[in-house]
Design a protein around this motif. Structure first.
Motif, PDB file in Angstrom:
ATOM      1  N   SER A  61     -46.121  -6.685   8.235  1.00  0.00           N
ATOM      2  CA  SER A  61     -45.193  -7.686   8.772  1.00  0.00           C
ATOM      3  C   SER A  61     -45.862  -8.621   9.786  1.00  0.00           C
ATOM      4  O   SER A  61     -45.286  -9.621  10.180  1.00  0.00           O
ATOM      5  N   GLY A  62     -47.073  -8.246  10.216  1.00  0.00           N
ATOM      6  CA  GLY A  62     -47.784  -9.062  11.193  1.00  0.00           C
ATOM      7  C   GLY A  62     -47.371  -8.811  12.626  1.00  0.00           C
ATOM      8  O   GLY A  62     -47.803  -9.524  13.538  1.00  0.00           O
ATOM      9  N   GLN A  63     -46.526  -7.800  12.862  1.00  0.00           N
ATOM     10  CA  GLN A  63     -46.085  -7.516  14.227  1.00  0.00           C
ATOM     11  C   GLN A  63     -47.217  -6.946  15.086  1.00  0.00           C
ATOM     12  O   GLN A  63     -47.247  -7.142  16.296  1.00  0.00           O
ATOM     13  N   MET A  64     -48.115  -6.220  14.438  1.00  0.00           N
ATOM     14  CA  MET A  64     -49.232  -5.607  15.152  1.00  0.00           C
ATOM     15  C   MET A  64     -50.502  -5.800  14.327  1.00  0.00           C
ATOM     16  O   MET A  64     -50.442  -6.152  13.150  1.00  0.00           O
ATOM     17  N   THR A  65     -51.629  -5.552  14.973  1.00  0.00           N
ATOM     18  CA  THR A  65     -52.901  -5.649  14.278  1.00  0.00           C
ATOM     19  C   THR A  65     -53.637  -4.316  14.392  1.00  0.00           C
ATOM     20  O   THR A  65     -53.224  -3.437  15.156  1.00  0.00           O
ATOM     21  N   CYS A  66     -54.710  -4.169  13.640  1.00  0.00           N
ATOM     22  CA  CYS A  66     -55.397  -2.881  13.509  1.00  0.00           C
ATOM     23  C   CYS A  66     -55.686  -2.210  14.859  1.00  0.00           C
ATOM     24  O   CYS A  66     -55.432  -1.018  15.047  1.00  0.00           O
ATOM     25  N   ALA A  72     -57.131 -10.688  19.969  1.00  0.00           N
ATOM     26  CA  ALA A  72     -57.059 -12.148  19.910  1.00  0.00           C
ATOM     27  C   ALA A  72     -57.460 -12.698  18.542  1.00  0.00           C
ATOM     28  O   ALA A  72     -56.938 -13.717  18.101  1.00  0.00           O
ATOM     29  N   ASN A  73     -58.400 -12.020  17.868  1.00  0.00           N
ATOM     30  CA  ASN A  73     -58.826 -12.533  16.559  1.00  0.00           C
ATOM     31  C   ASN A  73     -58.184 -11.773  15.388  1.00  0.00           C
ATOM     32  O   ASN A  73     -58.661 -11.834  14.257  1.00  0.00           O
ATOM     33  N   ASN A  74     -57.072 -11.075  15.682  1.00  0.00           N
ATOM     34  CA  ASN A  74     -56.319 -10.346  14.652  1.00  0.00           C
ATOM     35  C   ASN A  74     -57.187  -9.310  13.944  1.00  0.00           C
ATOM     36  O   ASN A  74     -57.142  -9.155  12.730  1.00  0.00           O
TER      37      ASN A  74
END
Length: 206
Positions: free
Chosen positions: A172-177, A138-140
């Motif tokens: 690309s911002g499609q996924m996060t860590c 939720a908080n990237n």
């Protein structure tokens, strides 16, 4: 003349005794009390952001902390060690306060022994992990990004698989860590039945 009278009236109000003390004394006293309260509150808050506090209860020391000691976040070639608050407490003050409010549930769990044995912890591992994954999603992955900056990554020095994944999904911002690095610091729960789950070198699957 009117301004002079207004200033005189304001000073008389400020300095006039209010029961036993002047308004000025009460204002100054309130200010000093506020400073002392804030200093004490902030001191206590920071004390709870130390690893020693996190592992002061045996549930954390015997389970997640012992597991983390076996990972690259604890011992690595660069000598940089992540502590519990680095990954579980936001750095920004407002986010930190919100996290502390959420942590009240953890205090409740400690008091009533929700995971006070190894067996209880293992049984609850999936629930605990999914709660933390959802928070980071939720908080990237904010806490990850406090140390790991995508802008600073040199993917030419990464393995081919990692470089491809970072370029395709992270940049690309499609996924996060946390989507790929769920088990990087603690053992994963049983992931059977999780759709699209594929363990990677960085997932910590054991």
């Amino acid at each position: 003349m009117a301004l002079k009278d207004s200033l005189r009236t304001a000073w008389q109000t400020f300095s006039r005794p209010a029961a036993y003390f002047s308004l000025g004394f009460l204002t100054l006293g309130g200010f000093l009390a506020g400073v002392m309260f804030w200093g004490g509150f902030n001191t206590i808050l920071e004390a709870t952001n130390k690893e020693a506090f996190c592992i002061s209860c045996h549930e954390m020391q015997s389970n997640p902390y012992e597991e983390m000691k076996q990972t690259i976040h604890f011992t690595n070639r660069s000598g940089v060690r992540a502590t519990c608050p680095d990954c579980h407490v936001p750095h920004n003050w407002t986010d930190k306060i919100a996290r502390k409010m959420q942590a009240s549930k953890e205090v409740w769990g400690h008091i009533f022994g929700s995971i006070d044995t190894r067996e209880k912890f293992v049984e609850m591992r999936r629930t605990l992990a999914e709660h933390e994954w959802a928070r980071l999603k939720a908080n990237n992955s904010l806490e990850c990004r406090n140390c790991h900056s995508a802008e600073s990554m040199d993917i030419t020095k990464q393995g081919a698989r990692a470089a491809q994944a970072h370029e395709r999904y992270l940049f690309s911002g499609q996924m996060t860590c946390i989507d790929c690095h769920k088990g990087i610091a603690h053992r994963l729960p049983d992931m059977t039945g999780v759709a699209h789950w594929q363990p990677t070198e960085a997932s910590g699957q054991q």
